[in-house]
Design a protein around this motif. Structure first.
Motif, PDB file in Angstrom:
ATOM      1  N   ALA A 193     -61.602   7.543 -27.020  1.00  0.00           N
ATOM      2  CA  ALA A 193     -62.297   8.803 -26.734  1.00  0.00           C
ATOM      3  C   ALA A 193     -62.489   8.995 -25.233  1.00  0.00           C
ATOM      4  CB  ALA A 193     -63.652   8.828 -27.445  1.00  0.00           C
ATOM      5  N   LEU A 194     -62.464   7.895 -24.474  1.00  0.00           N
ATOM      6  CA  LEU A 194     -62.636   7.967 -23.020  1.00  0.00           C
ATOM      7  C   LEU A 194     -61.316   8.133 -22.283  1.00  0.00           C
ATOM      8  CD1 LEU A 194     -65.294   5.129 -22.496  1.00  0.00           C
ATOM      9  CD2 LEU A 194     -65.678   7.589 -22.218  1.00  0.00           C
ATOM     10  N   GLY A 195     -60.235   7.564 -22.834  1.00  0.00           N
ATOM     11  CA  GLY A 195     -58.957   7.612 -22.124  1.00  0.00           C
ATOM     12  C   GLY A 195     -57.816   7.115 -22.987  1.00  0.00           C
ATOM     13  N   ASP A 196     -56.616   7.125 -22.415  1.00  0.00           N
ATOM     14  CA  ASP A 196     -55.397   6.704 -23.117  1.00  0.00           C
ATOM     15  C   ASP A 196     -55.176   5.219 -22.859  1.00  0.00           C
ATOM     16  OD1 ASP A 196     -52.990   6.595 -24.437  1.00  0.00           O
ATOM     17  OD2 ASP A 196     -51.850   7.634 -22.870  1.00  0.00           O
ATOM     18  N   TYR A 197     -55.623   4.395 -23.786  1.00  0.00           N
ATOM     19  CA  TYR A 197     -55.599   2.943 -23.595  1.00  0.00           C
ATOM     20  C   TYR A 197     -54.489   2.270 -24.390  1.00  0.00           C
ATOM     21  CZ  TYR A 197     -59.983   2.641 -20.985  1.00  0.00           C
ATOM     22  OH  TYR A 197     -60.958   2.747 -20.022  1.00  0.00           O
ATOM     23  N   ARG A 198     -54.030   1.138 -23.844  1.00  0.00           N
ATOM     24  CA  ARG A 198     -53.147   0.219 -24.539  1.00  0.00           C
ATOM     25  C   ARG A 198     -53.845  -1.132 -24.611  1.00  0.00           C
ATOM     26  NH1 ARG A 198     -51.648   4.473 -25.255  1.00  0.00           N
ATOM     27  NH2 ARG A 198     -49.583   5.418 -25.050  1.00  0.00           N
ATOM     28  N   PHE A 199     -53.433  -1.977 -25.586  1.00  0.00           N
ATOM     29  CA  PHE A 199     -54.214  -3.158 -25.927  1.00  0.00           C
ATOM     30  C   PHE A 199     -53.343  -4.410 -25.990  1.00  0.00           C
ATOM     31  CE2 PHE A 199     -56.210   0.616 -27.584  1.00  0.00           C
ATOM     32  CZ  PHE A 199     -57.560   0.440 -27.258  1.00  0.00           C
ATOM     33  N   TRP A 214     -48.001  -4.183 -23.978  1.00  0.00           N
ATOM     34  CA  TRP A 214     -49.282  -3.562 -24.329  1.00  0.00           C
ATOM     35  C   TRP A 214     -49.027  -2.524 -25.410  1.00  0.00           C
ATOM     36  CZ3 TRP A 214     -54.063  -4.608 -21.864  1.00  0.00           C
ATOM     37  CH2 TRP A 214     -53.986  -5.576 -20.844  1.00  0.00           C
ATOM     38  N   ARG A 215     -49.860  -2.535 -26.476  1.00  0.00           N
ATOM     39  CA  ARG A 215     -49.602  -1.716 -27.658  1.00  0.00           C
ATOM     40  C   ARG A 215     -50.718  -0.711 -27.882  1.00  0.00           C
ATOM     41  NH1 ARG A 215     -47.017  -6.586 -31.451  1.00  0.00           N
ATOM     42  NH2 ARG A 215     -45.535  -7.250 -29.826  1.00  0.00           N
ATOM     43  N   ASP A 216     -50.418   0.311 -28.703  1.00  0.00           N
ATOM     44  CA  ASP A 216     -51.376   1.395 -28.884  1.00  0.00           C
ATOM     45  C   ASP A 216     -52.501   1.005 -29.840  1.00  0.00           C
ATOM     46  OD1 ASP A 216     -50.329   1.617 -31.480  1.00  0.00           O
ATOM     47  OD2 ASP A 216     -49.175   3.430 -31.029  1.00  0.00           O
ATOM     48  N   ALA A 217     -53.438   1.918 -30.017  1.00  0.00           N
ATOM     49  CA  ALA A 217     -54.630   1.643 -30.814  1.00  0.00           C
ATOM     50  C   ALA A 217     -54.284   1.298 -32.258  1.00  0.00           C
ATOM     51  CB  ALA A 217     -55.571   2.845 -30.758  1.00  0.00           C
ATOM     52  N   ASP A 218     -53.321   1.999 -32.835  1.00  0.00           N
ATOM     53  CA  ASP A 218     -52.960   1.725 -34.230  1.00  0.00           C
ATOM     54  C   ASP A 218     -52.433   0.303 -34.397  1.00  0.00           C
ATOM     55  OD1 ASP A 218     -53.743   4.227 -35.048  1.00  0.00           O
ATOM     56  OD2 ASP A 218     -51.729   5.093 -34.964  1.00  0.00           O
ATOM     57  N   ALA A 219     -51.635  -0.146 -33.435  1.00  0.00           N
ATOM     58  CA  ALA A 219     -51.101  -1.514 -33.496  1.00  0.00           C
ATOM     59  C   ALA A 219     -52.221  -2.534 -33.371  1.00  0.00           C
ATOM     60  CB  ALA A 219     -50.070  -1.722 -32.401  1.00  0.00           C
ATOM     61  N   LEU A 236     -60.033  -8.950 -26.776  1.00  0.00           N
ATOM     62  CA  LEU A 236     -59.080  -7.848 -26.850  1.00  0.00           C
ATOM     63  C   LEU A 236     -59.143  -7.098 -25.534  1.00  0.00           C
ATOM     64  CD1 LEU A 236     -57.026  -6.269 -28.552  1.00  0.00           C
ATOM     65  CD2 LEU A 236     -58.910  -4.771 -29.250  1.00  0.00           C
ATOM     66  N   PHE A 237     -58.029  -7.105 -24.805  1.00  0.00           N
ATOM     67  CA  PHE A 237     -57.951  -6.403 -23.531  1.00  0.00           C
ATOM     68  C   PHE A 237     -57.477  -4.977 -23.756  1.00  0.00           C
ATOM     69  CE2 PHE A 237     -58.498 -10.536 -21.914  1.00  0.00           C
ATOM     70  CZ  PHE A 237     -58.787 -10.443 -20.560  1.00  0.00           C
ATOM     71  N   ALA A 238     -58.011  -4.063 -22.958  1.00  0.00           N
ATOM     72  CA  ALA A 238     -57.620  -2.652 -23.008  1.00  0.00           C
ATOM     73  C   ALA A 238     -57.318  -2.202 -21.584  1.00  0.00           C
ATOM     74  CB  ALA A 238     -58.743  -1.810 -23.598  1.00  0.00           C
ATOM     75  N   ARG A 239     -56.198  -1.515 -21.422  1.00  0.00           N
ATOM     76  CA  ARG A 239     -55.784  -1.068 -20.103  1.00  0.00           C
ATOM     77  C   ARG A 239     -55.337   0.398 -20.194  1.00  0.00           C
ATOM     78  NH1 ARG A 239     -50.719  -4.083 -17.417  1.00  0.00           N
ATOM     79  NH2 ARG A 239     -49.617  -2.727 -18.857  1.00  0.00           N
ATOM     80  N   LEU A 240     -55.764   1.209 -19.240  1.00  0.00           N
ATOM     81  CA  LEU A 240     -55.322   2.601 -19.231  1.00  0.00           C
ATOM     82  C   LEU A 240     -53.803   2.651 -19.113  1.00  0.00           C
ATOM     83  CD1 LEU A 240     -57.912   4.464 -16.955  1.00  0.00           C
ATOM     84  CD2 LEU A 240     -57.506   4.830 -19.409  1.00  0.00           C
ATOM     85  N   ALA A 241     -53.191   3.536 -19.876  1.00  0.00           N
ATOM     86  CA  ALA A 241     -51.728   3.620 -19.878  1.00  0.00           C
ATOM     87  C   ALA A 241     -51.181   4.000 -18.515  1.00  0.00           C
ATOM     88  CB  ALA A 241     -51.277   4.642 -20.926  1.00  0.00           C
ATOM     89  N   SER A 242     -51.978   4.666 -17.700  1.00  0.00           N
ATOM     90  CA  SER A 242     -51.518   5.094 -16.380  1.00  0.00           C
ATOM     91  C   SER A 242     -51.566   3.966 -15.350  1.00  0.00           C
ATOM     92  CB  SER A 242     -52.364   6.264 -15.885  1.00  0.00           C
ATOM     93  OG  SER A 242     -53.738   5.906 -15.854  1.00  0.00           O
TER      94      SER A 242
END
Length: 243
Positions: A193-199, A214-219, A236-242
């Motif tokens: 909800a805050l940004g476009d993240y990969r995990f 790095w994979r998307d939220a569904d993965a 679980l690490f999360a990184r902005l796609a940009s």
């Protein structure tokens, strides 16, 4: 007496050469010298010290006694220690403390109420209460600046921590507990909800990413759903796609 036994338990778990070396290698690979980082739930300070060794400017947060006192006496002077918890608002809150298992002390009443029935928590009891000061990520960013990375390890209180954040962070990590997958799914939804993240997960104290990409939220959610309840916890690490 029991709280000192719990302290010793944590010391033996986290202050061992293998764990320390693994996290130092890991953070040298993901941080750049001069990065500002927040360690939310610093506990014994293992991660804070590893991030400092990678050249980061570290602000560590730990409200729980006696760990805050230990950090005050032992952290390098260039690590900023804040003896406070992070949450949705600036207030005073009550922490449920487990004297024998202090790593699972928590501000989340729902987590504490349900954990006694979960795998791995059968022998844990929360036998004390501690009043702690609470601040917000938004307030900390206004005070210290935007961090390049935030590590969050708060035993079920992650959503409340992120509720005090109104903008995406470049990178962060949260502890995942296989016995409580819905908690981490809630974190994933909040971040998206805050940004476009990969995990990307790190299992246990290995200090290494599980996936080569790095994979998307569904993965990330599918991976969590497939973990057995008795699997090892991790980050679980999360990184902005940009980024």
């Amino acid at each position: 007496m029991q709280h000192w036994l719990g302290f010793l338990r944590s010391f033996l778990i986290y202050h061992n050469p293998v764990t320390i070396a693994a996290w130092r290698r890991f953070y040298r690979g993901v941080l750049t010298p001069g990065d500002l980082v927040f360690d939310v739930g610093a506990h014994m300070g293992t991660r804070a010290r590893a991030m400092r060794a990678a050249g980061a400017r570290v602000v560590a947060f730990e409200p729980q006694a006696p760990f805050a006192g230990f950090l005050r006496r032992t952290l390098p002077r260039d690590i900023t220690l804040v003896e406070a918890a992070i949450g949705a608002e600036e207030t005073v809150a009550e922490m449920a403390v487990s004297s024998r298992h202090p790593t699972v002390s928590s501000l989340a009443t729902g987590f504490v109420g349900g954990a006694s029935q979960a795998h791995g928590f059968e022998h844990v009891s929360w036998d004390r209460r501690q009043q702690v000061q609470m601040v917000t990520l938004d307030g900390l960013i206004a005070r210290h600046g935007m961090p390049s990375y935030v590590k969050i390890d708060v035993e079920g209180f992650e959503i409340e921590v992120l509720s005090g954040l109104s903008q995406p962070l470049p990178m962060l990590s949260v502890e995942y507990l296989p016995a409580f997958p819905k908690l981490t799914v809630g974190v994933i939804d909040r971040l998206c909800a805050l940004g476009d993240y990969r995990f990307n997960p790190v299992q246990g104290e290995t200090g290494a990413f599980l996936w080569p990409d790095w994979r998307d939220a569904d993965a990330a959610k599918a991976w969590l759903a497939g973990l057995p309840e008795d699997a090892e916890s991790g980050d679980l690490f999360a990184r902005l796609a940009s980024h």
